[in-house]
Write a protein that holds these residues in place. Sequence first.
Motif, PDB file in Angstrom:
ATOM      1  N   SER A   1       0.829  -1.217   0.000  1.00  0.00           N
ATOM      2  CA  SER A   1       0.000   0.000   0.000  1.00  0.00           C
ATOM      3  C   SER A   1       0.866   1.270   0.000  1.00  0.00           C
ATOM      4  O   SER A   1       0.829   2.094   0.932  1.00  0.00           O
ATOM      5  CB  SER A   1      -0.940   0.017   1.215  1.00  0.00           C
ATOM      6  N   TYR A   2       1.629   1.422  -1.046  1.00  0.00           N
ATOM      7  CA  TYR A   2       2.556   2.560  -1.130  1.00  0.00           C
ATOM      8  C   TYR A   2       1.810   3.886  -1.213  1.00  0.00           C
ATOM      9  O   TYR A   2       0.739   4.000  -1.813  1.00  0.00           O
ATOM     10  CB  TYR A   2       3.469   2.399  -2.348  1.00  0.00           C
ATOM     11  N   ASP A   3       2.430   4.903  -0.638  1.00  0.00           N
ATOM     12  CA  ASP A   3       1.893   6.255  -0.742  1.00  0.00           C
ATOM     13  C   ASP A   3       2.271   6.886  -2.080  1.00  0.00           C
ATOM     14  O   ASP A   3       1.547   7.755  -2.577  1.00  0.00           O
ATOM     15  CB  ASP A   3       2.422   7.115   0.412  1.00  0.00           C
ATOM     16  N   PHE A   4       3.416   6.453  -2.633  1.00  0.00           N
ATOM     17  CA  PHE A   4       3.874   7.043  -3.889  1.00  0.00           C
ATOM     18  C   PHE A   4       4.858   6.092  -4.561  1.00  0.00           C
ATOM     19  O   PHE A   4       5.617   5.390  -3.896  1.00  0.00           O
ATOM     20  CB  PHE A   4       4.558   8.391  -3.628  1.00  0.00           C
ATOM     21  N   VAL A   5       4.821   6.078  -5.905  1.00  0.00           N
ATOM     22  CA  VAL A   5       5.730   5.245  -6.685  1.00  0.00           C
ATOM     23  C   VAL A   5       6.572   6.162  -7.580  1.00  0.00           C
ATOM     24  O   VAL A   5       6.028   6.976  -8.327  1.00  0.00           O
ATOM     25  CB  VAL A   5       4.971   4.215  -7.552  1.00  0.00           C
ATOM     26  N   VAL A   6       7.883   6.019  -7.488  1.00  0.00           N
ATOM     27  CA  VAL A   6       8.822   6.817  -8.273  1.00  0.00           C
ATOM     28  C   VAL A   6       9.420   5.915  -9.350  1.00  0.00           C
ATOM     29  O   VAL A   6      10.210   5.015  -9.058  1.00  0.00           O
ATOM     30  CB  VAL A   6       9.937   7.395  -7.378  1.00  0.00           C
ATOM     31  N   ASP A   7       9.046   6.152 -10.590  1.00  0.00           N
ATOM     32  CA  ASP A   7       9.507   5.319 -11.703  1.00  0.00           C
ATOM     33  C   ASP A   7      10.732   5.967 -12.358  1.00  0.00           C
ATOM     34  O   ASP A   7      10.616   6.911 -13.127  1.00  0.00           O
ATOM     35  CB  ASP A   7       8.377   5.152 -12.727  1.00  0.00           C
ATOM     36  N   LEU A   8      11.914   5.433 -12.058  1.00  0.00           N
ATOM     37  CA  LEU A   8      13.154   5.938 -12.642  1.00  0.00           C
ATOM     38  C   LEU A   8      13.666   5.021 -13.753  1.00  0.00           C
ATOM     39  O   LEU A   8      14.816   5.154 -14.187  1.00  0.00           O
ATOM     40  CB  LEU A   8      14.230   6.110 -11.556  1.00  0.00           C
ATOM     41  N   GLN A   9      12.810   4.124 -14.209  1.00  0.00           N
ATOM     42  CA  GLN A   9      13.139   3.258 -15.344  1.00  0.00           C
ATOM     43  C   GLN A   9      12.398   3.720 -16.594  1.00  0.00           C
ATOM     44  O   GLN A   9      12.962   3.857 -17.667  1.00  0.00           O
ATOM     45  CB  GLN A   9      12.769   1.809 -15.038  1.00  0.00           C
ATOM     46  N   LYS A  10      11.093   3.894 -16.438  1.00  0.00           N
ATOM     47  CA  LYS A  10      10.217   4.414 -17.481  1.00  0.00           C
ATOM     48  C   LYS A  10      10.296   3.588 -18.774  1.00  0.00           C
ATOM     49  O   LYS A  10      10.612   4.086 -19.845  1.00  0.00           O
ATOM     50  CB  LYS A  10      10.526   5.880 -17.781  1.00  0.00           C
ATOM     51  N   ASN A  11      10.010   2.284 -18.622  1.00  0.00           N
ATOM     52  CA  ASN A  11       9.851   1.413 -19.787  1.00  0.00           C
ATOM     53  C   ASN A  11       8.549   0.640 -19.641  1.00  0.00           C
ATOM     54  O   ASN A  11       7.766   0.886 -18.709  1.00  0.00           O
ATOM     55  CB  ASN A  11      11.057   0.492 -19.967  1.00  0.00           C
ATOM     56  N   LYS A  12       8.292  -0.305 -20.530  1.00  0.00           N
ATOM     57  CA  LYS A  12       7.019  -1.022 -20.517  1.00  0.00           C
ATOM     58  C   LYS A  12       6.791  -1.766 -19.208  1.00  0.00           C
ATOM     59  O   LYS A  12       5.678  -1.801 -18.677  1.00  0.00           O
ATOM     60  CB  LYS A  12       6.962  -1.995 -21.695  1.00  0.00           C
ATOM     61  N   ARG A  13       7.858  -2.370 -18.675  1.00  0.00           N
ATOM     62  CA  ARG A  13       7.714  -3.146 -17.442  1.00  0.00           C
ATOM     63  C   ARG A  13       7.438  -2.249 -16.234  1.00  0.00           C
ATOM     64  O   ARG A  13       6.601  -2.577 -15.393  1.00  0.00           O
ATOM     65  CB  ARG A  13       8.968  -3.986 -17.206  1.00  0.00           C
ATOM     66  N   SER A  14       8.140  -1.145 -16.150  1.00  0.00           N
ATOM     67  CA  SER A  14       7.916  -0.255 -15.000  1.00  0.00           C
ATOM     68  C   SER A  14       6.537   0.393 -15.071  1.00  0.00           C
ATOM     69  O   SER A  14       5.870   0.566 -14.035  1.00  0.00           O
ATOM     70  CB  SER A  14       9.011   0.806 -14.927  1.00  0.00           C
ATOM     71  N   VAL A  15       6.092   0.735 -16.272  1.00  0.00           N
ATOM     72  CA  VAL A  15       4.739   1.295 -16.439  1.00  0.00           C
ATOM     73  C   VAL A  15       3.693   0.262 -16.057  1.00  0.00           C
ATOM     74  O   VAL A  15       2.670   0.580 -15.428  1.00  0.00           O
ATOM     75  CB  VAL A  15       4.530   1.778 -17.886  1.00  0.00           C
ATOM     76  N   ARG A  16       3.969  -1.001 -16.402  1.00  0.00           N
ATOM     77  CA  ARG A  16       3.052  -2.086 -16.017  1.00  0.00           C
ATOM     78  C   ARG A  16       2.912  -2.155 -14.500  1.00  0.00           C
ATOM     79  O   ARG A  16       1.807  -2.331 -13.968  1.00  0.00           O
ATOM     80  CB  ARG A  16       3.580  -3.410 -16.548  1.00  0.00           C
ATOM     81  N   VAL A  17       4.014  -1.979 -13.785  1.00  0.00           N
ATOM     82  CA  VAL A  17       3.977  -2.030 -12.316  1.00  0.00           C
ATOM     83  C   VAL A  17       3.183  -0.863 -11.759  1.00  0.00           C
ATOM     84  O   VAL A  17       2.290  -1.049 -10.906  1.00  0.00           O
ATOM     85  CB  VAL A  17       5.412  -2.017 -11.735  1.00  0.00           C
TER      86      VAL A  17
END
Length: 347
Positions: free
Chosen positions: A73-89
């Motif tokens: 139950s995260y308060d915030f997600v920081v995506d520093l990869q920004k590819n298909k897999r990270s967007v899926r997450v």
Amino acid sequence: MKKILVIRFSSIGDIVLTTPVIRCLKNQMQDVEIHVLTKKKFSNLYKTNPHIDKVYEYDDALKKNIQELKSESYDFVVDLQKNKRSVRVTRALRRPHASFPKLNFKKFLLSTFKINIMPDVHIVDRYFKAVEKLGVTNDYQGLDFFISEKNNYDKSLLPEGFQEFYHAFVIGGTYKTKILPAVKVAEIIKRINEPVVLLGGTDDVERAEEILVRVNEPTSQRADKLSLDSQILRFSDSQILNLVGKINLEQSASLVKNAKSVLTNDTGLMHIAAAFHKNIVSVWGNTVPELGMYPYLPKEPERCHIVECKDIKCRPCSKLGFKECPKKHFRCMMEIDVDRVVEMLRY
């Protein structure tokens, strides 16, 4: 207690470049837990980081990871990869999230048509766009790299002649077109005439052996052959300690940390050297610093010395690299100014 998830799957240099964001998240937010999702093969880079509370390892089973991450139950997600897999997450977690400007189209224009509209902004500063909503800002303290106690290379174990000082030469890289050829490395070693430690992975062993042979070319063929049987090659009044393929990444990082200066290709150990605020001579072939991945030393830019052939019209030919030079001449590396490299190493 707030929970923040940071996503960065790979690779070594890119992971090191995320450390300022992680440090600032931990230091600037009150009562916060920092979790990271990364590839299993790179997880130790985050596990040694004291600013991180939990590391999730991705190993081709992203569905399982997502189920585990949902329970946090995260308060915030920081995506520093920004590819298909990270967007899926991020989509699967359905939590507030943010990423950074990846600038792929601008990189494409630069590497394909030599049209440079890239902003003069390092990727670390672009990463901080992903945490603006959280009120987190860059402290400009640079990169972090943490070495576990068991992998801290004891300087007293170094051979005589290396304990006072040495230069670390990082001879490897993911792509051949980003690697300074053995003939140029050997020439630099001969010119500098000071102790040198060669560093690299198992894929770089043959290149290290070629460097040793080329350094010793004036001697007999028999002496050349015998020199490869020893870890230490002596030539003239100097020495080379060849540790390529013999030690792990953290041990290599420890040797970089204690080096007088570091000669490096555009690779992971270059960013590790920046984390230790070393005098860095950074050699560039088919890629260019304008892509925003040069050594990050925001308060000590004078420690970073970029060496490149700016007049090669086909540069950059890729934002990553190739197995061989597409033009077959490899001028971007073969015409590197050895005298300038030697001067910068002695800076």
